[in-house]
Design a protein around this motif. Structure first.
Motif, PDB file in Angstrom:
ATOM      1  N   CYS A 178       0.908  -1.463   0.141  1.00 53.06           N
ATOM      2  CA  CYS A 178       0.238   0.409   0.012  1.00 53.06           C
ATOM      3  C   CYS A 178       1.147   1.680   0.203  1.00 53.06           C
ATOM      4  CB  CYS A 178      -0.927   0.578   1.549  1.00 53.06           C
ATOM      5  SG  CYS A 178      -2.612  -1.165   1.044  1.00 53.06           S
ATOM      6  N   HIS A 179       1.997   1.343   0.914  1.00 48.54           N
ATOM      7  CA  HIS A 179       2.648   2.463   0.491  1.00 48.54           C
ATOM      8  C   HIS A 179       3.344   2.592  -0.753  1.00 48.54           C
ATOM      9  CE1 HIS A 179       7.214   4.024   1.101  1.00 48.54           C
ATOM     10  NE2 HIS A 179       6.754   4.735   2.338  1.00 48.54           N
ATOM     11  N   ASP A 180       3.847   1.253  -1.806  1.00 47.88           N
ATOM     12  CA  ASP A 180       4.579   1.731  -2.664  1.00 47.88           C
ATOM     13  C   ASP A 180       3.527   2.206  -2.858  1.00 47.88           C
ATOM     14  OD1 ASP A 180       6.882   0.793  -2.006  1.00 47.88           O
ATOM     15  OD2 ASP A 180       6.227  -1.685  -2.721  1.00 47.88           O
ATOM     16  N   MET A 181       2.164   2.036  -3.906  1.00 47.08           N
ATOM     17  CA  MET A 181       1.005   2.048  -4.539  1.00 47.08           C
ATOM     18  C   MET A 181       0.718   3.556  -4.408  1.00 47.08           C
ATOM     19  SD  MET A 181      -2.175   0.482  -3.222  1.00 47.08           S
ATOM     20  CE  MET A 181      -3.508   1.180  -1.875  1.00 47.08           C
ATOM     21  N   GLU A 183       3.344   5.887  -2.855  1.00 41.08           N
ATOM     22  CA  GLU A 183       4.624   6.562  -3.603  1.00 41.08           C
ATOM     23  C   GLU A 183       4.707   6.497  -4.975  1.00 41.08           C
ATOM     24  OE1 GLU A 183       8.107   8.165  -2.416  1.00 41.08           O
ATOM     25  OE2 GLU A 183       6.052   7.793  -1.247  1.00 41.08           O
ATOM     26  N   ASN A 184       3.930   5.533  -5.426  1.00 42.38           N
ATOM     27  CA  ASN A 184       4.414   5.063  -6.833  1.00 42.38           C
ATOM     28  C   ASN A 184       3.423   5.701  -7.640  1.00 42.38           C
ATOM     29  OD1 ASN A 184       6.745   4.332  -6.949  1.00 42.38           O
ATOM     30  ND2 ASN A 184       5.694   2.308  -6.253  1.00 42.38           N
ATOM     31  N   HIS A 185       2.014   5.717  -7.221  1.00 46.07           N
ATOM     32  CA  HIS A 185       0.873   6.672  -7.714  1.00 46.07           C
ATOM     33  C   HIS A 185       0.052   5.757  -9.030  1.00 46.07           C
ATOM     34  CE1 HIS A 185       2.715  10.529  -6.380  1.00 46.07           C
ATOM     35  NE2 HIS A 185       3.874   9.881  -6.853  1.00 46.07           N
ATOM     36  N   THR A 186       0.254   4.791  -8.014  1.00 46.93           N
ATOM     37  CA  THR A 186      -0.622   4.095  -8.599  1.00 46.93           C
ATOM     38  C   THR A 186      -2.018   3.917  -8.498  1.00 46.93           C
ATOM     39  OG1 THR A 186      -0.288   1.523  -7.621  1.00 46.93           O
ATOM     40  CG2 THR A 186       1.154   1.749  -9.790  1.00 46.93           C
ATOM     41  N   ALA A 187      -1.740   4.004  -6.775  1.00 42.32           N
ATOM     42  CA  ALA A 187      -3.190   4.691  -6.548  1.00 42.32           C
ATOM     43  C   ALA A 187      -3.798   5.552  -6.938  1.00 42.32           C
ATOM     44  CB  ALA A 187      -2.981   4.693  -4.781  1.00 42.32           C
ATOM     45  N   ARG A 188      -5.263   6.049  -7.103  1.00 45.14           N
ATOM     46  CA  ARG A 188      -5.389   7.431  -8.482  1.00 45.14           C
ATOM     47  C   ARG A 188      -6.502   8.151  -7.578  1.00 45.14           C
ATOM     48  NH1 ARG A 188      -3.197   8.256 -13.122  1.00 45.14           N
ATOM     49  NH2 ARG A 188      -1.264   7.226 -13.503  1.00 45.14           N
ATOM     50  N   LYS A 189      -6.164   9.015  -6.733  1.00 45.40           N
ATOM     51  CA  LYS A 189      -7.864   9.875  -6.201  1.00 45.40           C
ATOM     52  C   LYS A 189      -8.327  10.850  -7.111  1.00 45.40           C
ATOM     53  CE  LYS A 189      -4.306  10.141  -2.817  1.00 45.40           C
ATOM     54  NZ  LYS A 189      -3.358  10.703  -1.453  1.00 45.40           N
ATOM     55  N   THR A 190      -9.485  11.380  -7.039  1.00 40.04           N
ATOM     56  CA  THR A 190     -10.810  11.489  -7.358  1.00 40.04           C
ATOM     57  C   THR A 190     -10.717  12.915  -6.877  1.00 40.04           C
ATOM     58  OG1 THR A 190     -10.188  11.043 -10.078  1.00 40.04           O
ATOM     59  CG2 THR A 190     -11.641  12.850  -9.482  1.00 40.04           C
ATOM     60  N   TYR A 191     -10.735  14.141  -6.846  1.00 40.96           N
ATOM     61  CA  TYR A 191     -11.574  14.978  -5.873  1.00 40.96           C
ATOM     62  C   TYR A 191     -12.729  15.713  -6.563  1.00 40.96           C
ATOM     63  CZ  TYR A 191      -7.924  14.543  -2.595  1.00 40.96           C
ATOM     64  OH  TYR A 191      -6.869  13.906  -2.274  1.00 40.96           O
ATOM     65  N   SER A 304      -9.263   4.815  -6.414  1.00 38.11           N
ATOM     66  CA  SER A 304      -8.366   3.696  -7.148  1.00 38.11           C
ATOM     67  C   SER A 304      -7.333   2.922  -6.937  1.00 38.11           C
ATOM     68  CB  SER A 304      -8.903   3.885  -8.910  1.00 38.11           C
ATOM     69  OG  SER A 304      -7.661   4.624  -9.763  1.00 38.11           O
ATOM     70  N   PHE A 305      -7.151   1.632  -6.570  1.00 32.44           N
ATOM     71  CA  PHE A 305      -5.671   1.314  -6.140  1.00 32.44           C
ATOM     72  C   PHE A 305      -5.644  -0.436  -6.776  1.00 32.44           C
ATOM     73  CE2 PHE A 305      -9.009   1.069  -3.161  1.00 32.44           C
ATOM     74  CZ  PHE A 305      -8.855  -0.307  -2.295  1.00 32.44           C
ATOM     75  N   PRO A 306      -4.544  -1.036  -7.086  1.00 32.40           N
ATOM     76  CA  PRO A 306      -4.594  -2.133  -7.044  1.00 32.40           C
ATOM     77  C   PRO A 306      -4.221  -3.229  -5.771  1.00 32.40           C
ATOM     78  CG  PRO A 306      -2.058  -1.347  -6.827  1.00 32.40           C
ATOM     79  CD  PRO A 306      -3.420  -0.125  -7.257  1.00 32.40           C
ATOM     80  N   HIS A 307      -5.428  -3.920  -5.334  1.00 37.11           N
ATOM     81  CA  HIS A 307      -5.504  -4.320  -4.236  1.00 37.11           C
ATOM     82  C   HIS A 307      -3.906  -4.870  -3.753  1.00 37.11           C
ATOM     83  CE1 HIS A 307      -6.623  -7.137  -1.287  1.00 37.11           C
ATOM     84  NE2 HIS A 307      -7.912  -6.986  -0.902  1.00 37.11           N
ATOM     85  N   PRO A 308      -3.590  -5.014  -2.473  1.00 41.86           N
ATOM     86  CA  PRO A 308      -2.134  -5.538  -2.186  1.00 41.86           C
ATOM     87  C   PRO A 308      -1.389  -6.840  -1.722  1.00 41.86           C
ATOM     88  CG  PRO A 308      -3.446  -4.718  -0.471  1.00 41.86           C
ATOM     89  CD  PRO A 308      -4.583  -4.300  -1.680  1.00 41.86           C
ATOM     90  N   VAL A 309      -2.826  -7.298  -1.856  1.00 44.86           N
ATOM     91  CA  VAL A 309      -2.611  -8.933  -2.173  1.00 44.86           C
ATOM     92  C   VAL A 309      -3.125  -9.590  -3.726  1.00 44.86           C
ATOM     93  CG1 VAL A 309      -3.478 -10.993  -1.228  1.00 44.86           C
ATOM     94  CG2 VAL A 309      -3.268  -9.322   0.408  1.00 44.86           C
TER      95      VAL A 309
END
Length: 332
Positions: A178-181, A183-191, A304-309
């Motif tokens: 989760c830290h990596d996603m 840090e690497n912006h594979t987790a995306r946020k929309t406001y 939106s994010f890639p599931h950590p598992v």
């Protein structure tokens, strides 16, 4: 040993055995000051540059100090133990506030006027503690013999007045991915934001209107004042946000716009600073030139994010709070 330097008290310690700097301070500071000091406050002291090891400034809480090393801490006790009592709301998490949950993570809908984590001295209620209470109560109902509260990890934060989707981990194994996603912006946020018009750098006559803002960001206020961030010529870090102005809206008689915000980096106050820089400060964000309002009108609408598992794509949406009903009236 302690010395006075103007308002600051200089505390010095000699390290008896190799130890992380935050662990050393967690042990020594309360003893030297005669009062408890929260982990959050210790971390902020280090990050703020108040700690030196062998005469060199250290800003990493996990920094390892060797046996025999010399550590000094500059402490303004008045600031250290003072904590403003803002008008935080009382909040308890309920099942309807949970947007997504499995064995690894939980995503909840944060209310406005409620901090993400504990304050400087750890006495202020916050969302992290509310999530722990919620999970603990639920598990105790299933297993009355449960004694210890569950683990909940903080992966990212929302400002106190910002509402919307925020993720916490439920296992330590989920922390690294989760830290990596983030840090690497594979987790995306929309406001979603409500911005007022202060004479922007471009005419807003056709909608939707898309643009991006990018520049180096850094702190621009004196250290003695509330933190304010902005564009800097040296020493900053890159920042990038994509925006789409969806349309004009009526915000209590004020000329305003409904704006979708997609941050591609994660700097402090990034969306707020970027919108203010083009003459569209967020309604309620008086720090950056916005008009007075009941809150800063910024909401984390989706994550939106890639599931950590599993690695599967997860998309979570947080409904707009009632104060954002103006979005429904956006005119093209």
């Amino acid at each position: 040993m302690a010395m006075r330097n103007n308002k600051n008290r200089i505390l010095s310690f000699r390290v008896q055995s190799a130890v992380r700097i935050d662990e050393l301070l967690r042990s020594e500071l309360p003893r030297a000051l005669g009062s408890p000091v929260s982990n959050s406050k210790i971390r902020r002291l280090v990050v703020a540059g108040a700690v030196c090891v062998d005469g060199r400034q250290v800003r990493v809480p996990s920094f390892s100090v060797r046996k025999g090393g010399s550590v000094s801490v500059s402490v303004d006790e008045e600031k250290l133990f003072f904590e403003k009592k803002p008008d935080d709301i009382a909040f308890e998490l309920s099942p309807s506030d949970v947007l997504f949950e499995d064995d690894s993570v939980i995503v909840v809908n944060k209310p406005s006027m409620f901090p993400t984590e504990a304050g400087m001295v750890g006495s202020r209620d916050n969302l992290h503690d509310a999530v722990v209470r919620f999970l603990f109560a639920r598990e105790k109902a299933r297993n009355p013999n449960m004694r210890n509260p569950p683990y909940v990890g903080i992966m990212h934060r929302l400002d106190r007045e910002t509402s919307g989707a925020i993720l916490f981990t439920k296992t330590r194994a989920a922390n690294s991915p989760c830290h990596d996603m983030f840090e690497n912006h594979t987790a995306r946020k929309t406001y979603r934001a409500v911005s007022t018009d202060c004479g922007c750098c471009f005419p807003l006559s056709e909608f939707p209107f898309s643009f991006a803002v990018s520049f180096p960001m850094g702190r621009i206020s004196p250290k003695s004042q509330a933190a304010k961030w902005g564009k800097v010529s040296t020493g900053g870090v890159d920042s990038l946000t994509e925006f789409t102005v969806l349309g004009r809206i009526d915000a209590g008689g004020k000329k305003a716009y409904a704006v979708e915000c997609r941050p591609l980096t994660g700097r402090t106050h990034q969306i707020r600073v970027h919108l203010a820089s083009v003459g569209l400060p967020i309604l309620g964000d008086e720090l950056y030139g916005g008009d007075d309002s009941g809150r800063i009108m910024l909401h984390a609408a989706s994550l939106s994010f890639p599931h950590p598992v599993t690695g599967d794509d997860v998309v979570v949406s947080a409904p707009l709070p009632p104060s954002f009903g103006v979005f429904e009236g956006a005119m093209n």
